[in-house]
Design a protein around this motif. Structure first.
Motif, PDB file in Angstrom:
ATOM      1  N   GLU A  31      10.794  18.798 -51.557  1.00  0.00           N
ATOM      2  CA  GLU A  31      11.070  20.301 -52.207  1.00  0.00           C
ATOM      3  C   GLU A  31      12.131  19.838 -53.542  1.00  0.00           C
ATOM      4  O   GLU A  31      11.984  20.827 -54.261  1.00  0.00           O
ATOM      5  N   SER A  75       3.319  18.951 -52.701  1.00  0.00           N
ATOM      6  CA  SER A  75       3.880  18.763 -51.322  1.00  0.00           C
ATOM      7  C   SER A  75       4.368  17.515 -51.116  1.00  0.00           C
ATOM      8  O   SER A  75       3.483  16.637 -51.644  1.00  0.00           O
ATOM      9  N   ALA A  80       8.200  16.077 -41.529  1.00  0.00           N
ATOM     10  CA  ALA A  80       9.096  17.479 -41.652  1.00  0.00           C
ATOM     11  C   ALA A  80      10.214  16.936 -42.635  1.00  0.00           C
ATOM     12  O   ALA A  80      10.566  17.646 -43.514  1.00  0.00           O
ATOM     13  N   LEU A  81      10.811  15.964 -42.380  1.00  0.00           N
ATOM     14  CA  LEU A  81      11.853  15.600 -43.342  1.00  0.00           C
ATOM     15  C   LEU A  81      11.464  15.111 -44.670  1.00  0.00           C
ATOM     16  O   LEU A  81      11.980  15.699 -45.661  1.00  0.00           O
ATOM     17  N   CYS A 103       8.684  16.275 -46.201  1.00  0.00           N
ATOM     18  CA  CYS A 103       8.316  17.444 -46.718  1.00  0.00           C
ATOM     19  C   CYS A 103       9.596  18.233 -47.376  1.00  0.00           C
ATOM     20  O   CYS A 103       9.479  18.679 -48.417  1.00  0.00           O
ATOM     21  N   CYS A 104      10.781  18.620 -46.519  1.00  0.00           N
ATOM     22  CA  CYS A 104      11.684  19.135 -47.202  1.00  0.00           C
ATOM     23  C   CYS A 104      12.431  18.325 -48.199  1.00  0.00           C
ATOM     24  O   CYS A 104      12.845  18.969 -49.305  1.00  0.00           O
ATOM     25  N   CYS A 105      12.466  16.883 -48.179  1.00  0.00           N
ATOM     26  CA  CYS A 105      13.100  16.268 -49.157  1.00  0.00           C
ATOM     27  C   CYS A 105      12.281  16.278 -50.610  1.00  0.00           C
ATOM     28  O   CYS A 105      12.735  16.304 -51.766  1.00  0.00           O
ATOM     29  N   GLU A 150       6.652  23.154 -41.266  1.00  0.00           N
ATOM     30  CA  GLU A 150       7.990  23.094 -41.224  1.00  0.00           C
ATOM     31  C   GLU A 150       8.692  23.197 -42.620  1.00  0.00           C
ATOM     32  O   GLU A 150      10.080  23.567 -42.646  1.00  0.00           O
ATOM     33  N   SER A 151       7.935  23.233 -43.690  1.00  0.00           N
ATOM     34  CA  SER A 151       8.546  23.343 -45.020  1.00  0.00           C
ATOM     35  C   SER A 151       7.689  24.445 -45.821  1.00  0.00           C
ATOM     36  O   SER A 151       6.647  24.604 -45.483  1.00  0.00           O
ATOM     37  N   SER A 152       8.471  24.952 -46.727  1.00  0.00           N
ATOM     38  CA  SER A 152       7.884  26.100 -47.750  1.00  0.00           C
ATOM     39  C   SER A 152       6.671  25.276 -48.412  1.00  0.00           C
ATOM     40  O   SER A 152       5.638  26.200 -48.536  1.00  0.00           O
ATOM     41  N   GLU A 153       6.597  24.160 -48.762  1.00  0.00           N
ATOM     42  CA  GLU A 153       5.770  23.502 -49.484  1.00  0.00           C
ATOM     43  C   GLU A 153       4.414  23.240 -48.571  1.00  0.00           C
ATOM     44  O   GLU A 153       3.339  23.730 -49.095  1.00  0.00           O
TER      45      GLU A 153
END
Length: 223
Positions: free
Chosen positions: A214, A223, A207-208, A210-212, A89-92
């Motif tokens: 970044e 990550s 997912a949230l 991991c996005c946060c 879900e995230s680039s990381e």
């Protein structure tokens, strides 16, 4: 003695040079936000991801990859590899599995006791489960054992991330691992029986996180 046991231990060892220890998969942000702040909350976070996240998608997919390598179903391996990469879900998270997959592929080439099929190198991008499944098949590790070791390695990395980020003491880490270990047989059994149409990586909290992560200002992990 089971002749595959030393290879299983080698594959699951924290000393395997694939860089797993540098990733927390969003756990560092969960600590930063206060969701994880002690032994109980760390166990709750990791156990939920084990049973409802990785255990429902990554685990059955990895098991199917090992079956596909054993049957030389290279088109199936390519499909599953693409599906797993698309699920990040995230680039990381995507960068994590590609870096670990690249490192494992390089390592397997440097070992002397595995004959790697050309289909392995034909993959432009290799996710970590693809390399793990190939090594497990090449070393003739039983599927249930290799999947247990895969999940144990993930649990151990998550626990070590919690020890560093919360931080927690070594005894707390061992208590977490003891509790997670008791859940592994059930997770593995379900993963081996779960039909593909029921696979699910629906874990919005992960997912949230991991996005946060970044854009998190202070970070120990990638990550």
């Amino acid at each position: 003695m089971n002749p595959t046991l030393p290879r299983l231990l080698q594959l699951a060892s924290p000393a395997l040079p694939v860089g797993a220890y540098t990733y927390s998969q969003g756990l560092e942000w969960a600590v930063e936000s206060g969701l994880v702040h002690d032994q109980a909350s760390a166990l709750a976070w990791i156990a939920a991801l084990l049973e409802e996240g990785i255990g429902c998608f990554e685990a059955p997919l990895t098991g199917q990859l090992q079956r596909a390598w054993a049957a030389a179903e290279h088109a199936e391996i390519e499909r599953l590899n693409a599906d797993f990469l698309a699920s990040r879900e995230s680039s990381e998270l995507r960068a994590e599995t590609l870096q670990m997959g690249y490192s494992l592929r390089r390592l397997l080439h440097e070992l002397d006791d595995l004959v790697l099929p050309p289909a392995f190198d034909a993959l432009a991008e290799v996710s970590f489960p693809v390399g793990w499944a190939l090594a497990a098949d090449g070393w003739k590790i039983p599927l249930a054992d290799s999947l247990t070791a895969y999940l144990w390695s993930w649990c151990e990395n998550q626990t070590m991330a919690a020890l560093k980020a919360v931080p927690l003491g070594q005894a707390a880490g061992q208590r977490i691992l003891f509790a997670l270990g008791g859940r592994l047989p059930g997770v593995v059994e379900r993963a081996l029986e779960l039909r593909e149409e029921r696979w699910s990586n629906f874990a919005p909290g992960l997912a949230l996180a991991c996005c946060c992560h970044e854009t998190q200002y202070t970070r120990l992990f990638r990550s």
